[in-house]
Design a protein around this motif. Structure first.
Motif, PDB file in Angstrom:
ATOM      1  N   LEU A  77       0.835  -1.199   0.000  1.00 42.93           N
ATOM      2  CA  LEU A  77       0.000   0.000   0.000  1.00 42.93           C
ATOM      3  C   LEU A  77       0.874   1.254   0.000  1.00 42.93           C
ATOM      4  O   LEU A  77       1.719   1.437   0.881  1.00 42.93           O
ATOM      5  CB  LEU A  77      -0.891  -0.019   1.246  1.00 42.93           C
ATOM      6  CG  LEU A  77      -1.871   1.134   1.452  1.00 42.93           C
ATOM      7  CD1 LEU A  77      -2.892   1.182   0.319  1.00 42.93           C
ATOM      8  CD2 LEU A  77      -2.572   0.979   2.798  1.00 42.93           C
ATOM      9  N   THR A  78       0.669   2.109  -1.008  1.00 45.52           N
ATOM     10  CA  THR A  78       1.318   3.412  -1.065  1.00 45.52           C
ATOM     11  C   THR A  78       0.260   4.472  -0.764  1.00 45.52           C
ATOM     12  O   THR A  78      -0.828   4.440  -1.333  1.00 45.52           O
ATOM     13  CB  THR A  78       1.915   3.683  -2.459  1.00 45.52           C
ATOM     14  OG1 THR A  78       2.915   2.708  -2.742  1.00 45.52           O
ATOM     15  CG2 THR A  78       2.540   5.073  -2.540  1.00 45.52           C
ATOM     16  N   LEU A  92       2.281   7.214   9.175  1.00 43.07           N
ATOM     17  CA  LEU A  92       1.624   6.422   8.136  1.00 43.07           C
ATOM     18  C   LEU A  92       2.256   5.039   7.995  1.00 43.07           C
ATOM     19  O   LEU A  92       1.559   4.037   7.799  1.00 43.07           O
ATOM     20  CB  LEU A  92       1.666   7.174   6.807  1.00 43.07           C
ATOM     21  CG  LEU A  92       0.800   8.443   6.778  1.00 43.07           C
ATOM     22  CD1 LEU A  92       1.156   9.310   5.578  1.00 43.07           C
ATOM     23  CD2 LEU A  92      -0.683   8.077   6.760  1.00 43.07           C
ATOM     24  N   LEU A  93       3.560   4.962   8.098  1.00 42.71           N
ATOM     25  CA  LEU A  93       4.228   3.663   8.036  1.00 42.71           C
ATOM     26  C   LEU A  93       3.834   2.798   9.230  1.00 42.71           C
ATOM     27  O   LEU A  93       3.621   1.582   9.102  1.00 42.71           O
ATOM     28  CB  LEU A  93       5.742   3.840   7.980  1.00 42.71           C
ATOM     29  CG  LEU A  93       6.295   4.527   6.715  1.00 42.71           C
ATOM     30  CD1 LEU A  93       7.805   4.700   6.827  1.00 42.71           C
ATOM     31  CD2 LEU A  93       5.930   3.742   5.457  1.00 42.71           C
ATOM     32  N   ASP A  98       3.125   0.904   3.222  1.00 39.63           N
ATOM     33  CA  ASP A  98       4.431   0.356   2.842  1.00 39.63           C
ATOM     34  C   ASP A  98       5.316   1.428   2.215  1.00 39.63           C
ATOM     35  O   ASP A  98       6.534   1.394   2.365  1.00 39.63           O
ATOM     36  CB  ASP A  98       4.242  -0.791   1.845  1.00 39.63           C
ATOM     37  CG  ASP A  98       3.483  -1.952   2.452  1.00 39.63           C
ATOM     38  OD1 ASP A  98       4.103  -2.718   3.208  1.00 39.63           O
ATOM     39  OD2 ASP A  98       2.270  -2.076   2.195  1.00 39.63           O
ATOM     40  N   LYS A  99       4.682   2.372   1.499  1.00 41.40           N
ATOM     41  CA  LYS A  99       5.396   3.482   0.880  1.00 41.40           C
ATOM     42  C   LYS A  99       4.552   4.738   1.015  1.00 41.40           C
ATOM     43  O   LYS A  99       3.332   4.660   1.208  1.00 41.40           O
ATOM     44  CB  LYS A  99       5.663   3.196  -0.610  1.00 41.40           C
ATOM     45  CG  LYS A  99       6.618   2.040  -0.856  1.00 41.40           C
ATOM     46  CD  LYS A  99       6.959   1.887  -2.332  1.00 41.40           C
ATOM     47  CE  LYS A  99       5.862   1.200  -3.098  1.00 41.40           C
ATOM     48  NZ  LYS A  99       6.265   0.873  -4.505  1.00 41.40           N
ATOM     49  N   VAL A 100       5.206   5.893   0.914  1.00 44.24           N
ATOM     50  CA  VAL A 100       4.472   7.155   0.939  1.00 44.24           C
ATOM     51  C   VAL A 100       4.765   7.929  -0.339  1.00 44.24           C
ATOM     52  O   VAL A 100       5.883   7.883  -0.871  1.00 44.24           O
ATOM     53  CB  VAL A 100       4.828   8.016   2.170  1.00 44.24           C
ATOM     54  CG1 VAL A 100       4.382   7.325   3.449  1.00 44.24           C
ATOM     55  CG2 VAL A 100       6.318   8.338   2.217  1.00 44.24           C
ATOM     56  N   GLN A 123      13.480   3.195  -0.719  1.00 45.47           N
ATOM     57  CA  GLN A 123      12.502   2.228  -1.210  1.00 45.47           C
ATOM     58  C   GLN A 123      11.070   2.584  -0.847  1.00 45.47           C
ATOM     59  O   GLN A 123      10.129   2.102  -1.486  1.00 45.47           O
ATOM     60  CB  GLN A 123      12.833   0.816  -0.709  1.00 45.47           C
ATOM     61  CG  GLN A 123      12.463   0.515   0.739  1.00 45.47           C
ATOM     62  CD  GLN A 123      13.383   1.170   1.754  1.00 45.47           C
ATOM     63  OE1 GLN A 123      14.473   1.626   1.403  1.00 45.47           O
ATOM     64  NE2 GLN A 123      12.978   1.211   3.003  1.00 45.47           N
ATOM     65  N   CYS A 124      10.898   3.437   0.178  1.00 46.40           N
ATOM     66  CA  CYS A 124       9.514   3.761   0.553  1.00 46.40           C
ATOM     67  C   CYS A 124       9.142   5.205   0.235  1.00 46.40           C
ATOM     68  O   CYS A 124       8.068   5.667   0.622  1.00 46.40           O
ATOM     69  CB  CYS A 124       9.257   3.436   2.024  1.00 46.40           C
ATOM     70  SG  CYS A 124       9.895   4.616   3.199  1.00 46.40           S
TER      71      CYS A 124
END
Length: 248
Positions: A77-78, A92-93, A98-100, A123-124
């Protein structure tokens, strides 16, 4: 060869799902939980959630909404919308992202990309860039207007240099129109940088997904096609496979 992704993009106006046309006209589509559950059954590669009102309202995407959605979400989930501090990213993490995706703050304070990448890892960190077409040229779009002080290609190169792990290119000109993605733009960006690129905007069919995916992009973002037609992520993957494009 890396397998390419088909990525649904879900827009929020705080707590409801909506779909825009060229970032202007809006259509409300109801509960994000329902949408996430639907994509769970369709075995998508990953999901992008963007709160398009957050920056204008001076807030970050709601972390408790993300927590609720992450509990329903069985794919990476981004999330993005109004993120402007390292604390926003951390929250949020912790809630399940998983990513922003960062957008506005990367224009006003580019160094934030580097700060975030150093703390949380490239990576995120996804740099989400809105762009409009101007003939064969492209311009950065922000807060409802062309951002004349930013050169689009300088921006994407700078983003890579600062440590962004991925680019999300949102084509405002074709947003919600379902008249075909811009393959030229997708190839231009993905061949300019070494980091993964997701192209979104105007996707009209499963075969159109395959056309855009035939470039050097890492993934194709899709919204209206999944909301308003019977086309599914699986049909898109089949079209890509038929075109000999490696697909997850």
């Amino acid at each position: 060869m890396l397998r390419k992704r088909v990525i649904p993009i879900v827009l929020l106006d705080g707590f409801s799902v909506l779909k825009t046309i060229q970032f202007k006209q809006r259509r409300n589509l109801g509960s994000p939980v329902t949408v996430v559950r639907t994509y769970n059954t369709r075995n998508v590669d990953e999901l992008i959630l963007l709160d398009i009102d957050a920056s204008k309202q001076g807030r970050a995407i709601d972390k408790f909404t993300i927590q609720d959605l992450a509990r329903e979400c069985f794919m990476p989930l981004t999330v993005g919308g109004g993120i402007s501090t390292l604390g926003d990213i951390e929250d949020l993490l912790k809630k399940g992202a998983d990513k922003v995706a960062i957008n506005s703050v990367a224009l006003s304070r580019p160094s934030f990309i580097n700060e975030a990448a150093k703390v949380f890892g490239s990576q995120c960190i996804v740099h989400s860039i809105d762009v409009v077409e101007d003939g064969s040229d492209f311009a950065v779009f922000s807060n409802g207007q062309v951002c004349t002080e930013s050169n689009f290609f300088d921006l994407i190169k700078q983003s890579e240099d600062l440590g962004a792990g991925e680019l999300l290119i949102n084509n405002v000109t074709r947003d919600g129109c379902m008249q075909g993605g811009n393959r030229y733009l997708a190839e231009l960006v993905s061949s300019t940088v070494r980091i993964p690129v997701i192209y979104a905007g105007g996707i009209s069919s499963a075969s159109d997904v395959a056309t855009v995916a035939s470039t050097s992009v890492s993934g194709v973002g899709v919204s209206s096609l999944f909301h308003f037609t019977d086309t599914t992520p699986d049909l898109c993957r089949k079209a890509m496979a038929a075109a000999n494009i490696p697909v997850r």
